[in-house]
Design a protein around this motif. Sequence first.
Motif, short mmCIF file in Angstrom:
data_model
loop_
_atom_site.label_atom_id
_atom_site.label_comp_id
_atom_site.label_asym_id
_atom_site.label_seq_id
_atom_site.Cartn_x
_atom_site.Cartn_y
_atom_site.Cartn_z
N VAL A 136 3.40 -7.50 -9.02
CA VAL A 136 3.48 -8.39 -8.27
C VAL A 136 2.34 -8.75 -7.55
O VAL A 136 1.93 -10.03 -7.87
CB VAL A 136 4.93 -8.19 -7.82
N ALA A 137 1.83 -8.08 -6.30
CA ALA A 137 1.35 -8.58 -5.60
C ALA A 137 -0.60 -8.86 -6.31
O ALA A 137 -0.98 -9.84 -6.05
CB ALA A 137 1.26 -7.60 -4.33
N LEU A 138 -1.21 -8.66 -6.78
CA LEU A 138 -1.21 -8.53 -8.12
C LEU A 138 -2.08 -9.72 -8.70
O LEU A 138 -3.11 -10.43 -9.43
CB LEU A 138 -2.69 -7.43 -8.50
N SER A 139 -0.46 -9.53 -9.92
CA SER A 139 -0.52 -11.20 -10.43
C SER A 139 -0.48 -12.26 -9.91
O SER A 139 -1.16 -12.74 -10.27
CB SER A 139 0.27 -10.31 -11.24
N MET A 140 0.13 -12.47 -8.49
CA MET A 140 -0.22 -13.24 -7.29
C MET A 140 -1.78 -13.79 -7.24
O MET A 140 -1.83 -14.88 -7.66
CB MET A 140 0.18 -13.67 -6.55
N ALA A 156 0.55 -12.39 -15.62
CA ALA A 156 0.96 -11.00 -14.92
C ALA A 156 0.21 -10.03 -15.39
O ALA A 156 -0.64 -9.35 -16.31
CB ALA A 156 2.27 -10.24 -15.40
N VAL A 157 -0.32 -8.59 -13.81
CA VAL A 157 -1.16 -7.94 -14.39
C VAL A 157 -0.20 -6.82 -14.06
O VAL A 157 0.51 -6.29 -13.43
CB VAL A 157 -2.15 -7.38 -13.24
N PHE A 179 3.89 -10.17 -0.56
CA PHE A 179 4.29 -10.34 -1.85
C PHE A 179 4.37 -8.70 -2.38
O PHE A 179 4.72 -8.20 -3.20
CB PHE A 179 2.68 -11.26 -2.39
N MET A 180 3.48 -7.70 -2.14
CA MET A 180 3.19 -6.43 -2.36
C MET A 180 5.04 -5.51 -2.76
O MET A 180 5.27 -5.35 -3.07
CB MET A 180 2.84 -4.87 -1.38
N VAL A 181 6.06 -6.02 -1.37
CA VAL A 181 7.22 -5.12 -1.10
C VAL A 181 7.93 -5.91 -2.46
O VAL A 181 8.69 -5.56 -2.42
CB VAL A 181 7.65 -5.48 0.20
N GLU A 182 8.14 -7.19 -3.06
CA GLU A 182 8.26 -8.00 -3.69
C GLU A 182 8.75 -6.35 -5.24
O GLU A 182 9.90 -7.07 -5.52
CB GLU A 182 7.86 -8.97 -4.16
#
Length: 424
Positions: free
Chosen positions: A129-133, A84-85, A230-233
Motif C-alpha cells: 500500500v505505502a509503496l504504491s502511493m 499498485a506495486v 500509509f504503511m499501516v493501512e
Amino acid sequence: MHDSSSNAHWAEPAAADKGWLRSLETGQRYAMGPLFACPATGGELSVEVDLEAAAESFAQDWNQAGSIWKRFSAVLAPFNADRAVSLGEGSTPLVRSERLARELGLRNLFFKLEGSNPTGSFKDRQMSVALSMGRLWGKTLYATISSGNVGNALSAYCAKAGAEAHVWVAENTAEAKLRQIAVYGAQLYHIPAPGPGKMRAYWELFAGMRAFCEANGAMPMVSARPVNPFMVEGTKTIAFELAAELGSVPDEVFCCVGGGGLLGGVTKGFKELREMGLADRLPRMTGAQRSDQEHAPINRLHEEPYVSGDYYLPLDGDWAAESIAETEGQLDLVTDTDILEAQALLAEREGIFAEPQGAYAAAALLKASRETRIDPDATVVCTITGTGLKDMAATARFGEVVTPKRIIQAQNLNDATFAGASAN
C-alpha cells in the motif's frame, strides 16, 4: 540521498473525492499526498476513505480470491489499482486448529498464517500500500529502519518497482533476514545492537526516520503511523479477510504487539467493515507484548521510568492500547519462555512454523486459555505474523519445552524404527 520526483502534484484529481488525511489532534483534513505528519501540530495523521461511497464497490469484491488489491482496493487508496506495486500479498491461509484446540478446550480456534505472504510476514501488506502511493507520487527513493521484516518487504517491493531501498538494521538481526534484504539488492546498514544503555538511542533512530527522509528526499517506510500513516493501512486487510472467510466477525482476535500498528490496524479494519454495514460489532482484541526490561509496556508508555528512561517506546503503542480498551480486550505480557513454548507447540501440534515474534499472539492465547478467559464456544483467531524460516537459530532451544526425536544413523531403509511392524 536524493529523489528526483516532484511533490508539486500530490494526487490524481479524483483522489480528493475519495480519501484524505486527518489530523488525530485537530480533526483537520488534508489532501491525500506525501504528507506524513500534521502541518499544524507535527502530530499523527490517519488515512481516511469515503466509506459510504466505497461500500458498494467493496461489497462486490471482498469475497473474491486474489491479492489485497483485487479484493479491497475500494478502501485502500484513491487511485487505479492497476498502478499498485504488488507481489500477490494477502489471502493468506486461515487454518482451523485441531490438536491445540482440543488441548485448550476451544471448539473454534483458527490461525491466520501471515508467513505465507511473499516475503514471509504481514509487512508485505503494509509495504504494498505505502509503496504504491509512493510510486503514484513519483517517489523512487525509500528508506527504513527495521528489526528485519520491514526491511525484507521494502527491499522486495522496491525491486519489483525498480526503486532504490536503503535499510538500517541492528547488527544482531537474524542472519536469514539480513541475507533476504541483501538478495533483493537493497543497500544495507548495520547499527549497534540494542541492549541495556542503548534502547533510547535505538528508539530515536525509528522515531527520527521521518525527519531524516524528508530532509534527504526519501520516503520514510517505518511501519508506524507517526512515521508514515500509509504503511499501516495495509494491515486492515487482515480484518477484511477474517470476516470474509468466517462469514462474520470473530469473537476474539489475538495479535502480537511489537510497534503496535498490527493491532491498531486490524481494529481499524473491523471498524471500517462496521461503517460499511458489513459487520455489526468489533471482536475483543488481545495484544501480546514481550515482557522484558527494555521495551515499555504499551499501557504504561506515559509513566515513569518509561517516559524518560532507557526504554524502547512502541511508536503505535497508544493506538494499540486504545484499540484494546475500545474492544474490551486485554494486554498480555509474555515471557521468552512463553514465546518459546508457543513456537514449539505450534510446530509440533499444528505444523505451523513461526518466528519468535510471530508466536507472541500464540503465547497470549495459551495463557488466556489456561486462565479460562476464553469462552469455549467463541470463534477465536490467532495471528501468526511471520514464518520461522526467518530465524532458524531460534529453534535451537525447542528442546527445552518439547522432546525432539533422536536422529538415527541409518544404513538402509530397514533401520527404520517401524521396520517389521505390522501395517495398519
